[in-house]
Design a protein around this motif. Structure first.
Motif, mmCIF file in Angstrom:
data_model
loop_
_atom_site.group_PDB
_atom_site.id
_atom_site.type_symbol
_atom_site.label_atom_id
_atom_site.label_comp_id
_atom_site.label_asym_id
_atom_site.label_seq_id
_atom_site.Cartn_x
_atom_site.Cartn_y
_atom_site.Cartn_z
ATOM 1 N N THR A 74 -9.838 3.694 5.691
ATOM 2 C CA THR A 74 -10.020 4.699 4.300
ATOM 3 C C THR A 74 -10.204 5.914 4.341
ATOM 4 O O THR A 74 -10.071 6.712 3.542
ATOM 5 C CB THR A 74 -11.124 3.924 3.394
ATOM 6 O OG1 THR A 74 -12.470 4.058 4.219
ATOM 7 C CG2 THR A 74 -10.969 2.434 3.131
ATOM 8 N N ARG A 75 -10.759 6.302 5.640
ATOM 9 C CA ARG A 75 -11.132 7.632 6.028
ATOM 10 C C ARG A 75 -10.428 8.040 7.384
ATOM 11 O O ARG A 75 -10.754 7.540 8.150
ATOM 12 C CB ARG A 75 -12.494 7.960 5.939
ATOM 13 C CG ARG A 75 -13.164 7.576 4.668
ATOM 14 C CD ARG A 75 -14.614 7.951 4.664
ATOM 15 N NE ARG A 75 -15.382 7.394 3.699
ATOM 16 C CZ ARG A 75 -16.588 7.474 3.356
ATOM 17 N NH1 ARG A 75 -17.275 8.422 4.313
ATOM 18 N NH2 ARG A 75 -17.287 7.115 2.165
ATOM 19 N N PRO A 76 -9.464 9.022 7.316
ATOM 20 C CA PRO A 76 -8.948 9.864 6.349
ATOM 21 C C PRO A 76 -8.376 9.271 5.231
ATOM 22 O O PRO A 76 -7.618 8.390 5.311
ATOM 23 C CB PRO A 76 -7.862 10.819 7.133
ATOM 24 C CG PRO A 76 -7.318 9.730 8.372
ATOM 25 C CD PRO A 76 -8.761 9.162 8.697
ATOM 26 N N GLY A 77 -8.591 9.930 3.964
ATOM 27 C CA GLY A 77 -8.105 9.335 2.997
ATOM 28 C C GLY A 77 -6.378 10.038 2.721
ATOM 29 O O GLY A 77 -6.182 10.738 3.597
#
Lengths: 430, 430, 430, 430
Positions: free
Chosen positions: C108-111
């Motif tokens: 999920t991160r990086p978005g």
């Protein structure tokens, strides 16, 4: 398969050498008798990880005496075969590496003949040891031998339940033993017996043999409860099935419903609906129609609990069971008969089928008693390390030796296990 | 295990009844000889889904004759046992339901004795049928009998590879057969033979027996290629291992590396590194040190391809193999000797180990030939339905009957299979 | 999504910097356009191990240019983010460790915003590099950039097929794009075109771009064959289903039947039988009734082969397909339209639907061509290491960019894959 | 995240409408605050079957009020979206089919914005209902609303533990919240408190809220016992690890050892040994070194029991815990602070960390109390159907809302669960 002189219990000294030897000889002979109807091939295979080959049971029970008694106490003992400790250790981490459990059926060598020779080797050594060891050694040995005999009796039951499962995988319904004359089909009515509750003392306390998991004897406080006079019958269970018992999740524990769905359970293990709609069941005496009055068995805890919920009742706790049975004689329908299937409850007052026929699933998880201490040394692995994720069963079955049971006896299996002779006795609150 | 008079090939009429019967009797006897060193228990167990019990092989090969010949053509034939078609059908959907493959080892009843009786029953019926059937029936039957004999020979090899796998699961390295005198350890040098390419005719064409998957004979166009004169040796394979063969993904196909990781492959099947660092291998003659000059075998296609990549070469296609071997006599080290393990290549010119010793993994997927037609009827399921996801192997092994092989013979296994006698012959572009 | 000036092919120099940049810009913009209808959440999830998140595709295609071009050739290039090589490496063992494929949906991160910034970072660097690098560097770079563009086009198709699978798991049939006006439902009749066989030259030969797996160009010898003029329609496939296609193992390869049973396949992927008995299918434009004349797609190879067997035909080999299509223009229904589902074959002579609409499963395993050499360096992992256990598909689909295809193009997937736009063109022997 | 006026407990009437509404508003706001640091993508994914997406928690808690209160009692209520009951039902069989639990992360549509709108829709309806419903309806509703608020508080804890697990799968250790000032590292010494045993009254009895599984209040008889004054620290746990805790099966329950082996457990969840040999742990505030004095957490029951065995102690039963804590104030380190990780026990007399910091695994299986009755209707599925195969945890954690806990509170998880803030408090016999 009887050894009445020994089991009568009237002996002045159950620890006398000749008594112990007589019991040893009788119990070991019973094991052999259980294997007698089986072919060499029957005794070799392992039908699932939980069920062991007969041959392995024959070897393992001998290994137990060899390891716990002879190697520990008999300086002159020589191993029958140095490969056997690896092969026949079941789960004792303290006794070194071992054949992986799911691979027990891969051991074609040693063959059955060699394993039988192993039994005789151990029996001969035990006979010599019992007769000839010093008194101090005897005092150490006698409890271990007693443990070994109860251990062997547990495996007698497993020999039957494991081979039943193995034979059931054969598409042609082989017969382990021809059936004796058919049982009377009349059964006691279901009645509720009332117990007042209050303080009760449970667990094993005296000098007689018990497993460590039955100890220490201790007090518990019980609410009033009711207990059914007999086991649930197949006819009653069929009513549950007819009412959608296997299709209605509201009766089931969450894990139970998941197990039912994952395994496509639609009836007890060994049942089959024939093309005419009638139900048959596979027994150690072959396949035959389900009888309405006989106890339902080969149920998981999940099914037992779902049935109880449907019936507006519940399963008893292990202490309700024990307190109710405290003064009931250990009598019933055991391994010592030739009928290796539960039979209908005989008509009469009081608790029927208190022992034998089918194990009673209880609503009690298999937790340690307060103050529980495992036995010292490697035999401490016997019971304690299994005290999580299992449920207690009480009472014994038609595959239990009659002198193996007591009111405080705690059997235990995971909630999804179905291959034992496990049935249902209902309880309810007052 | 020889039957030289029959296999010589000099017969005027291989379809004559007495010739067919002689071949039948000899091949069936060879199967029995392969089972002879095994105990009843050895013959009962199934070590993995892909490997069947010896007893099942004994029954299945009899069932094949019973079903394809006797039930189809002999109006007077009565089944030996009406349960056997269910038990011994392997995978023929057209022949009804059958024992699930992974459950073949659960069949303790019928016992081995009954299965042997089944063999004799079928043999007696076949003898009567061959001698007495009408000529038109004979014309129908003879090809089916021939198919049954080649089928039986395939199962002879499987009896050996399956029991080898089963015995290897025993922690104590049991011996199937004592080893004969040790083989000479000198080996031919690795040399490259050059082939010019161009049009080649491959596949089976004449009247002699072949499986449907070898047909039709057809033309292919080949680029020039080189082929190694012999199989890769254990010493050469150890160099690959020492150079990080099992730790360097750059040599491996993607699926191969995934299989290696999932199964923790670090060496060929049956190899083990001893505490002194030396490698031993388990053979049908027991465990012994790896010999540098003997062919490496029990490799998956993935390992064979990784080795080839590391060696700067590749595996041959099945047509390169076939074109190269077209004029090489079908001679070598086969089942008919008492040495059930590949042996070093003999010193000499030309292609060594062309047949026998170890199957050659090829770089060819097992696809149908142009114009391929399965046999009519249920025997159409024999080969065609497996034509996806497998790789072709050529040449035969030390467990193949000598008269079972031909240049056009296509063996096939999934790329991860290791329990066959499968090795490596390298190829490269010119 | 068109970039007609670039794809027209009339350019004097496809390797000129401004042409390459124009193609780069156009193809990268197409990728962005494909993601445009999707929410941030849509772009994040991974519905199965084989299907990646849109966001991952956006990052991975950028990583490819970063790694293969910028890091390799542009001394002044600085990584956008040092975490990204780990996250966006797909399967290149030579480029170090990487996020496990089944865990791509956990990032999920990086978005999405950061990944889009990464795309712009790489695009800016590419623009600068293309405009400003020295001529020797350019000569090295141009083929790698071309590879990166074709790579990106492959991922354009995967973006669509992967998001289709993801959206299909939503119980409410979300729409990726509203449907345009409905297509004409008339379809060409099924006809057989005859090809004479003989020597054919296949594989890629010229200077234009092709993947290494299409090379080298080489000769093969073909038997005469027939090829259907169009893809099999849904109506034809329904006849197979109505005739027990999913219940009769005789049509199926053995592995195919096992896959069908294990996965409970009863119809093509994305089909559903409604309560009125009619069949609907889920498309990128939502769920709608199955149209009889449209091509059936989202089939596994196993289903395609079973259908062909039922139809008395077979699948073409990849060389039959290629030889037949050699002179057919690469025209059809591609990604460049707004209809993201196969459409009925237009009426007319000759081969219809030669390209586009749905990939044609062939009967050819994905094996290396004679003389195949992977590209040098890490891009050698692009194709070669997948050459086992997969089948070749030819022709392209409605989700393929029009300028991505050629007669020699070899797509490949495992035989059980169904989430691509994969359909059936029949062949048969003369 | 405080709502001190409401939780103080000094209110005359906790069932007054304005009090209930104030509690409702505060608790719902806390949930929103927990989601605030997370991106849209963070809130969408599901890292394992047991851990749900934040977005799902947001929807499910709203669905609970919608279903149990509004649909049941508010005749004028209209569903926000007719798809939501399917999506946000967790496990209530009585409320119809639902999105399969392992597929909760596939729901990208509705997007987060729609789910937030759903929350507001339900909040608006609840506000209107609470203010305006008739008094008889209010009497029905108030207990259900109270249940819904406690339900929401449970999901607050799960939001934190589930997102912690999700973020931990990101290879780059993302931070949920920046850490506040570091905690004092001094810790209380481990001391043993003695309890005399005898009759104790356990379970919930008064009018205040409690779950059905805490009832009925009843008497139990306890042996004397000792209880540790604080939780086991990381430093103490490291001593267990250094002494071979993860390599010596003698400390482990049988199922525990099997789980350890199957999952390769070598340390608590979220711990990692760095290249310098030091241990770090992943927290909601990022990765940092393990502190010796902080409580060890994220342990399975199996690890907790193994540690206790190694330490010569045992885990307390749930009744020993409850009896010991009966008069200890529910104070400690809860969700209401900004430190979302257990902190060292403060120095002082008596029981430290009685509540908060980390849940205490008990030695008690999660069995029903004598006389247990599930709530009527579908909310009867809330607790009772999970009463097998799980262990009771007591006390709460740093992720529990402070006003959610009580001495009788029974949390429960399977013995292998590690993603909760679960730690160890030791007990022993006198």
């Amino acid at each position: 398969m009887n050894h009445p002189d020994v089991i009568a219990g009237g002996y002045a000294d159950m620890r006398a050498r000749e008594v112990v030897w007589a019991r040893y000889a009788a119990i070991r002979a019973t094991t052999m008798a259980l294997a007698a109807p089986l072919s060499v091939e029957d005794q070799c295979i392992q039908p699932m990880a939980d069920a062991s080959p007969t041959k392995w049971h024959l070897g393992h029970t001998s290994w137990f005496f060899e390891t716990v008694v002879l190697q520990a106490l008999d300086a002159g003992y020589g191993l029958c075969d140095k490969r056997f400790p690896f092969l026949f250790n079941s789960y004792y981490e303290g006794l070194g590496p071992r054949q992986p459990r799911p691979q027990r059926g891969m051991i074609t060598r040693p063959g059955l003949e060699e394993v039988l020779r192993y039994r005789r080797w151990v029996d001969d050594a035990m006979e010599g040891f019992i007769a000839g060891c010093s008194e101090p050694l005897w005092q150490q040995a006698v409890s271990l031998i007693e443990l070994g005999l109860h251990h062997e009796q547990q495996h007698q039951e497993l020999i039957l339940t494991d081979i039943k499962y193995a034979l059931s995988l054969n598409p042609f319904d082989p017969v382990y033993l021809p059936a004796s004359d058919s049982a009377p089909q009349e059964s006691a009515e279901l009645r509720w017996l009332v117990f007042p509750g209050g303080m009760a003392t449970v667990g094993h306390g005296g000098d007689a043999f018990a497993y460590d998991n039955e100890c220490p004897r201790h007090q518990v406080f019980l609410q009033p409860w009711q207990l059914a006079n007999r086991l649930v019958s197949c006819g009653e269970y069929l009513a549950f099935m007819a009412d959608g018992g296997y299709r209605r999740p509201e009766f089931w524990l969450s894990d139970g419903w998941a197990a039912k769905m994952a395994n496509n359970w639609e009836c007890p293990l060994y049942w089959r609906q024939e093309t005419d709609g009638q139900w048959s069941l596979f027994t150690l005496h072959g396949r035959r129609p389900v009888a309405m009055t006989e106890p339902v068995c080969h149920l998981s805890f999940y099914e037992a609990a779902a049935y109880a919920e449907w019936a507006g009742a519940r399963l008893p706790t292990e202490f309700e069971w024990e307190a109710a049975m405290a003064n009931v004689a250990v009598e019933g329908h055991f391994l010592d008969t030739a009928m290796l299937h539960p039979m209908p409850a005989t008509v009469g007052e009081g608790l029927r089928q208190a022992y034998g026929d089918a194990w009673n699933w209880t609503r009690s998880s298999y937790d340690p008693y307060p103050g529980f201490k495992p036995l010292p040394g490697v035999i401490g692995e016997y019971n304690g390390k299994f005290m999580v994720g299992q449920l207690v069963l009480r009472g014994g079955s038609c595959a239990s030796p009659s002198d193996h049971l007591r009111p405080t006896y705690r059997n235990f299996f995971p909630p999804g296990a179905r291959w034992q002779f496990s049935g249902i006795r209902l309880a309810r609150d007052l």
